[in-house]
Scaffold this motif. Structure first.
Motif, PDB file in Angstrom:
ATOM      1  N   VAL A   1       0.834  -1.203   0.000  1.00 45.56           N
ATOM      2  CA  VAL A   1       0.000   0.000   0.000  1.00 45.56           C
ATOM      3  C   VAL A   1       0.867   1.250   0.000  1.00 45.56           C
ATOM      4  CG1 VAL A   1      -1.779   1.279   1.253  1.00 45.56           C
ATOM      5  CG2 VAL A   1      -1.853  -1.216   1.185  1.00 45.56           C
TER       6      VAL A   1
ATOM      7  N   ALA B   1     -12.455  -5.277  -5.256  1.00 43.00           N
ATOM      8  CA  ALA B   1     -11.440  -4.442  -5.899  1.00 43.00           C
ATOM      9  C   ALA B   1     -11.827  -4.121  -7.342  1.00 43.00           C
ATOM     10  CB  ALA B   1     -10.086  -5.147  -5.859  1.00 43.00           C
TER      11      ALA B   1
ATOM     12  N   TYR C   1     -12.489  -0.439  -8.946  1.00 40.71           N
ATOM     13  CA  TYR C   1     -11.773   0.046 -10.124  1.00 40.71           C
ATOM     14  C   TYR C   1     -12.746   0.637 -11.151  1.00 40.71           C
ATOM     15  CZ  TYR C   1      -7.145  -1.770  -8.959  1.00 40.71           C
ATOM     16  OH  TYR C   1      -5.923  -2.000  -8.374  1.00 40.71           O
TER      17      TYR C   1
ATOM     18  N   HIS D   1       2.606   1.740  -3.508  1.00 44.68           N
ATOM     19  CA  HIS D   1       1.624   2.104  -4.522  1.00 44.68           C
ATOM     20  C   HIS D   1       1.140   3.538  -4.312  1.00 44.68           C
ATOM     21  CE1 HIS D   1      -1.805   1.678  -7.257  1.00 44.68           C
ATOM     22  NE2 HIS D   1      -2.523   2.284  -6.326  1.00 44.68           N
TER      23      HIS D   1
ATOM     24  N   SER E   1      -8.636   0.018  -3.358  1.00 47.55           N
ATOM     25  CA  SER E   1      -8.845  -1.086  -4.289  1.00 47.55           C
ATOM     26  C   SER E   1      -7.704  -2.088  -4.220  1.00 47.55           C
ATOM     27  CB  SER E   1      -8.981  -0.551  -5.722  1.00 47.55           C
ATOM     28  OG  SER E   1     -10.086   0.306  -5.829  1.00 47.55           O
ATOM     29  N   LEU E   2      -6.482  -1.575  -4.199  1.00 48.12           N
ATOM     30  CA  LEU E   2      -5.318  -2.449  -4.097  1.00 48.12           C
ATOM     31  C   LEU E   2      -5.354  -3.243  -2.800  1.00 48.12           C
ATOM     32  CD1 LEU E   2      -2.432  -3.271  -5.153  1.00 48.12           C
ATOM     33  CD2 LEU E   2      -1.572  -1.411  -3.724  1.00 48.12           C
ATOM     34  N   HIS E   3      -5.790  -2.592  -1.734  1.00 45.05           N
ATOM     35  CA  HIS E   3      -5.818  -3.258  -0.434  1.00 45.05           C
ATOM     36  C   HIS E   3      -6.858  -4.373  -0.405  1.00 45.05           C
ATOM     37  CE1 HIS E   3      -4.176  -3.502   3.456  1.00 45.05           C
ATOM     38  NE2 HIS E   3      -5.216  -3.034   4.128  1.00 45.05           N
TER      39      HIS E   3
ATOM     40  N   SER F   1      -5.596  -7.532  -1.914  1.00 44.47           N
ATOM     41  CA  SER F   1      -4.515  -8.216  -1.197  1.00 44.47           C
ATOM     42  C   SER F   1      -5.037  -9.266  -0.223  1.00 44.47           C
ATOM     43  CB  SER F   1      -3.672  -7.183  -0.424  1.00 44.47           C
ATOM     44  OG  SER F   1      -4.427  -6.577   0.609  1.00 44.47           O
TER      45      SER F   1
ATOM     46  N   PRO G   1      -7.713   4.301  -5.355  1.00 44.76           N
ATOM     47  CA  PRO G   1      -6.838   3.243  -5.881  1.00 44.76           C
ATOM     48  C   PRO G   1      -6.133   2.455  -4.791  1.00 44.76           C
ATOM     49  CG  PRO G   1      -6.550   5.257  -7.136  1.00 44.76           C
ATOM     50  CD  PRO G   1      -7.419   5.609  -5.966  1.00 44.76           C
TER      51      PRO G   1
ATOM     52  N   LYS H   1       1.573   6.686  -6.955  1.00 45.74           N
ATOM     53  CA  LYS H   1       0.367   7.359  -7.449  1.00 45.74           C
ATOM     54  C   LYS H   1       0.388   8.831  -7.082  1.00 45.74           C
ATOM     55  CE  LYS H   1      -3.675   7.353  -9.424  1.00 45.74           C
ATOM     56  NZ  LYS H   1      -3.820   7.106 -10.863  1.00 45.74           N
TER      57      LYS H   1
ATOM     58  N   ASN I   1     -11.036  -9.745  -4.345  1.00 47.84           N
ATOM     59  CA  ASN I   1     -10.734  -9.329  -5.716  1.00 47.84           C
ATOM     60  C   ASN I   1     -11.961  -8.763  -6.417  1.00 47.84           C
ATOM     61  OD1 ASN I   1      -8.027 -10.115  -5.567  1.00 47.84           O
ATOM     62  ND2 ASN I   1      -8.494 -12.207  -6.161  1.00 47.84           N
TER      63      ASN I   1
END
Length: 326
Positions: A204, A308, A312, A207, A249-251, A254, A246, A211, A305
């Motif tokens: 996190v 996420a 997105y 990223h 979403s990445l988190h 994971s 973002p 960003k 996922n």
């Protein structure tokens, strides 16, 4: 959106089927004898006839394809089977163990996201500085650090040497469920949560840093600076919204790393969650429990996922769902 959700559910069904077959093949050909594991130390007192009766009771005397088809048929009826080790329905074990694991994973997921986001902001706002280099180095070290190794270090330092926290378990040894206070639960959760949180920070933070640097170098930020905006005001008005979603979403994506780290961490701290149940099932050749937890973990990771993917779509209009013309 309905088409998108249906496609995702179709992929989940196909994934569960493939994982079930592959997992059954790998587990069923394990060198661990489930009958010996089930009997335990009393194996020398059990006659060959009794062992055959046990095999017949668990269906282990059937061929591998027959065992799988029998398990799959029961699965379609909502029955995950009975654990050979715990001698309880697999579904009840998963529910009971996941209720303990969700507290560990949930707190670790929250803390790693918050602190990773803050570290990423500090590094991005101070690009090229000593602070930025320190945070990047810290994150790169964390990204290559196994969670079980970090857990052992924390266990030795805080529990063994300093004696600040218990060595393991989810509650004081010998205490009944109703006798465990909230403070005791937090005391036993602290080190496992700290281990997972520290390891989860790196992704996190890195990223968010990249960003934020990208946003700060964009045209609209240059225009805002030309108007006299700078520092915290500039970040609050123009940077925060562009980097927060973002990172969230990445988190969510994971969940797989979080679940895998929890398996090792729970084993290190003897925490009675799904991770410890997986290890015991693997060592004991408990096929129904292993398959049940495997399918549950696939669904758990899929949910992360899927959330996420939805985020997105909300974040980036260019990823809006379009009808398929295949």
């Amino acid at each position: 959106m309905i088409t998108f959700i249906l496609k995702k559910l179709g992929k989940l069904a196909a994934l569960l089927a493939a994982i079930s077959i592959l997992s059954f093949i790998l587990i069923s050909y394990s060198p661990v004898d489930p009958v010996r594991s089930y009997i335990g130390a009393e194996i020398s007192r059990i006659s060959p006839e009794q062992q055959k009766n046990i095999e017949q009771y668990w269906g282990l005397n059937q061929s591998k394809p027959q065992q799988f088809l029998q398990w799959a048929k029961a699965l379609t009826q909502g029955n995950l089977g009975t654990s050979l080790i715990y001698r309880e329905p697999v579904s009840e074990i998963i529910i009971d163990r996941f209720s303990a694991s969700i507290a560990l994973m949930g707190l670790a997921w929250l803390f790693s996201g918050v602190f990773g986001f803050l570290l990423g902001i500090l590094a991005g706002m101070n690009e090229g500085s000593l602070l930025d280099r320190l945070i990047k180095s810290y994150c790169f070290i964390l990204a290559s650090t196994p969670s079980f190794w970090l857990g052992l270090l924390l266990l030795m330092f805080f529990a063994s040497w300093l004696g600040w926290f218990p060595v393991g378990l989810a509650s004081p040894a010998g205490s009944l469920t109703g006798e465990v206070s909230f403070a005791d639960k937090i005391n036993h959760l602290f080190l496992p949560v700290l281990t997972l949180s520290i390891v989860g920070v790196a992704g996190v933070a890195l990223h968010t840093r990249e960003k934020l640097i990208e946003v700060l170098n964009s045209e609209f930020i240059r225009f805002a600076r030309a108007k006299g905006e700078s520092g915290i005001k500039l970040f609050w008005r123009h940077g925060l919204r562009n980097i927060s979603l973002p990172a969230i979403s990445l988190h969510f994506a994971s969940f797989g790393e979080l679940f895998g780290g929890a398996v090792l961490t729970e084993q290190v701290f003897s925490y009675p969650g799904l991770g410890q149940a997986v290890v015991k099932a693997g060592l004991g050749g408990d096929v129904p429990l292993l398959l049940g937890i495997t399918l549950f973990s696939v669904i758990f990771i899929f949910v992360g996922n899927f959330i996420a993917d939805l985020l997105y779509v909300v974040i980036d209009p260019r990823m809006q769902i379009k009808p398929s013309h295949d």
